[in-house]
Design an enzyme around this catalytic site. Sequence first.
Site, PDB file in Angstrom:
ATOM      1  CG  LEU A  98     -47.424 -18.712  17.250  1.00 21.18           C
ATOM      2  CD1 LEU A  98     -48.213 -18.501  15.948  1.00 21.18           C
ATOM      3  CD2 LEU A  98     -46.223 -19.613  17.017  1.00 21.18           C
ATOM      4  CG  ASN A  99     -44.381 -13.722  23.275  1.00 24.43           C
ATOM      5  OD1 ASN A  99     -45.362 -12.975  23.277  1.00 24.43           O
ATOM      6  ND2 ASN A  99     -43.321 -13.524  24.031  1.00 24.43           N
ATOM      7  N   GLY A 100     -43.314 -13.751  19.001  1.00 24.68           N
ATOM      8  CA  GLY A 100     -42.223 -12.983  18.395  1.00 24.68           C
ATOM      9  C   GLY A 100     -42.637 -11.567  18.013  1.00 24.68           C
ATOM     10  CE  LYS A 130     -50.346  -6.888  19.362  1.00 31.35           C
ATOM     11  NZ  LYS A 130     -50.852  -7.384  18.080  1.00 31.35           N
ATOM     12  CD  GLN A 145     -39.998 -15.793  15.397  1.00 29.91           C
ATOM     13  OE1 GLN A 145     -40.694 -15.417  16.322  1.00 29.91           O
ATOM     14  NE2 GLN A 145     -40.332 -15.621  14.134  1.00 29.91           N
ATOM     15  N   GLY A 166     -42.029 -16.033   9.148  1.00 28.19           N
ATOM     16  CA  GLY A 166     -43.462 -16.278   9.318  1.00 28.19           C
ATOM     17  C   GLY A 166     -43.694 -17.291  10.428  1.00 28.19           C
ATOM     18  CE  LYS A 221     -53.594  -9.869  14.911  1.00 29.74           C
ATOM     19  NZ  LYS A 221     -52.371 -10.581  15.353  1.00 29.74           N
TER      20      LYS A 221
END
Length: 889
Positions: free
Chosen positions: A77-79, A91, A156, A184, A362
């Site tokens: 998941l790289n959004g 990121k 996505q 999401g 994070k």
Amino acid sequence: MSQEGLALAVERMRARGMGPEAVTVFEHYYRQLEEGAQGTIPEDTIEPLADPQALGEVRVSDEDARRALRQTAVIKLNGGLGTSMGMSGAKSALEVKDGLTFLDIIAQQVLSLREQWDVELPLILMNSFRTSEQSLEILGRYPTLPVDGLPLDFIQSAEPKLLADSLRPVDWPEDPELEWCPPGHGDVYVSLVTSGVLDSLLAKGIRYAFISNSDNLGATCDPDVAAWMVEHGLPFVAEVCTRTKSDRKGGHLATRTSDGRLILRDTAMVAEGEERFFGDIKRHSTFNANNIWVDLVVLRERMAEREGFLGLPIIVNRKTVDPADPASPEVVQLESAMGAAIEVFEGSEALLVPRTRFRPVKTTNDLLVVRSDYFVLDESYHLVAVGEGPEPFVDLDSAYRLVQGFEKRFPHGVPSMVECTSLRVIGDPVFGRNVRCVGDVLVDGLRRVHDNAVLEGPVEAPAEPPRTEQRPAADFRTVDQHLRAILSTLEPAPTTTVPLTEALGLAVSRDVRSRVSLPPFDNSSMDGYAVRAASLAGAGGGAGGADGSGVPLRLVGEVAAGEDPSFVVGPGEAARIMTGAPIPEGADAVIAVEDTDGSADGSVLCRASVPPGRYIRPRGEDVSEGSVIVSAGDVVNPRTIALLAACGHATVEVHRRPHVVILSTGAELVPPGKALQPGQIHDSNSSMLWAEAVSAGASAEVRGVVGDTDAELLAALDAVVAEADVVITSGGVSMGAYDVVKSALAGQGVDFVKVAMQPGKPQGFGYLAAPDGRRVPIFALPGNPVSSFVSFEVFVRPALRRLMRLSPEKRRVRTATLTAGLRSYLGRRQFGRAVVTRNSEGALMCTPVAGQGSHFVADLSRANALFIVPEDTADLVAGERVDVILLDD
Ligand code: AMP
Ligand code: MG
């Protein structure tokens, strides 16, 4: 109303090219929201997750592992945009370890698994429109990464953000991209289908997907999990980790009592008032690591059954349309969580994995630990802890919160953390090279953490770790030593009595007493009438408070400023009086003209009473005769001059202005205004040093240029020493063949030394003998204009002030923030030239001028400050603070 909102939102999604499945999912969520679904899971509908299988107890043969991996793909998941860390792009493009980005490490992890197990193991990113290009560019560094028949990424979906009150899609023309949000990470299932990637994977015989966040470097495609899943025919596995006190927030798995299925409860799904259950780490003892394994065949079946959507529980995320602007309109974002799909798959399992599989970055606190030597990347690019203790707890101050601020303050890399248990930083110091943290470290209020510092326990300013002693070479003096050597030998300038108009800025050499009282006599502070207060006792309220009746008083005279009244004011009488005029005998108050009829003769009608003393400035109220009005050592300023004059002094005794005679040396020098012959330059030091001397309060005189022979110089000095209190020469003090000042004066009462500074290393100071027996200080300054200027500022200005009995440090040193980095000589104090300005917040910002060479006169003239780099500092980065001397103060 909201029917319309839905229609508008759907229209927008279609216009943006979202496929029918994405639209259907959105419609489904929209209806749920409308029906009042808050997406909460009450505590009494679930049971805590009981005893999940632990990965450590799973036994798998190599053959089974390889077989499972052959059927597995890695999906990341790289959004994520890293906005909370101040990043604008993907990121995962952030350099996170050993100069590698998250994506580099992910690619290398996959490549090394492929090699180790001889498997194809495709890697596919789920990107957003904003992360795709940048991410694929990074993956492009690994030419063997793409797998036949599969893309490296898919995109996505996006959905409109809805205004919180009307549930209509929000308009935000300032930045229309902010009108959209990703639905999401639960969207991964829909997007796998709509992108065709699910079918492509199945067509290649890939049946399992390991899906995790790209910022979680611990989420490697573990063959044991894959094999375990295959062996037990599990449709869906969610990895969980044991919760500690600091993980109260993440979502957790639980069993739904109504049907016995595993479900995910995220933070946003906690029912109001049930936070205590959610936070109870004994009750819900594991958390969802968001690493999931899905059987793609089962996924396709479920999706087909449910017409393209899994019907995951809704998460209602409330934000503002511009997350960075809390005043922008409130919106809701309809989201779902990837892990929530666990409830859709009958027979799903949770797997308890070690904490090492959950290492998300994070915050910059996380980044510091991951970058540090507490972790290494092993040959398979797995992040491995080498520290023996628990992972250090890091809490950096707000200046480090965004990546830019973080990078600026760790220009040479983060500290060693292997022996550290916790690091808390208060303030915003820049960290030097090779800093080591040991045990529990608190850095509080330091400006800089020096190279090679070992931080242990609380480290507070000024108990800064001892600066690495940067002793100058043996034949050097430090700046402070040289200044002390000069100041300690200076005799105060002789005293003299000067007219007030020549005393400005000089130190008074003895106490001055007043010759008079101030005021010298009682006088009126108003235009009005001098009266006896008792005469007006019945005249209404106070001053100005007339009641209309009034009291008439007989006028007995008039007194103007400068007159000496000879009459007496008796009861029932008054005298006209002007401001500054003496109060006549008998009167004890003045009534302002505004409180009377203003009559000039006969009688005056007074409409107010006055207390005794009203509007009378009594004699000696300000100064009494004979008292000390100015003390020895006071520096004469314009207000002092007013007082001295008022008290009858036309002159004052002060320490005299030293008379400074300035000589320049050098055969190449010609005065400004004269044409240059080949090889010649204009003498700029003479006028510059004159101006410097005058600005320091001295009187000064330029004697012009002396050639480069001893005889010429000695003759010139002989000629000036009788009139000079101080002599300044420039040039001829270094190592050159014609360094006349040095050759003529060394050993003649003048010391030539090397001072550990830059510029201004060669310095001469000593005394010349005057014919009348006085010892005349001489400063032999270096010739380069900038060196000469800095030398004056650092040594001559304080010396002149000391002679005049003024405090040597007139110039105030302040701190300013560097706008650019710079390098300096270790072991020398650098005095750089800079422009210091205030930024919009009023902070002083220091921009070094371009040319720091000692011959750059134009850059010197552009500068308004000198910045000081201490002897033990070799380089400074933008954002660090330096001491500055403001030259125009
Ligand atoms: P010196 O120490 O005499 O070798 O001078 C160092 C450098 O400063 C040489 O390039 C000189 O030409 C220059 N210089 C010396 N005196 C002056 C002056 N009065 N005005 C301008 N440049 C000077
Ligand atoms: Mg010279």
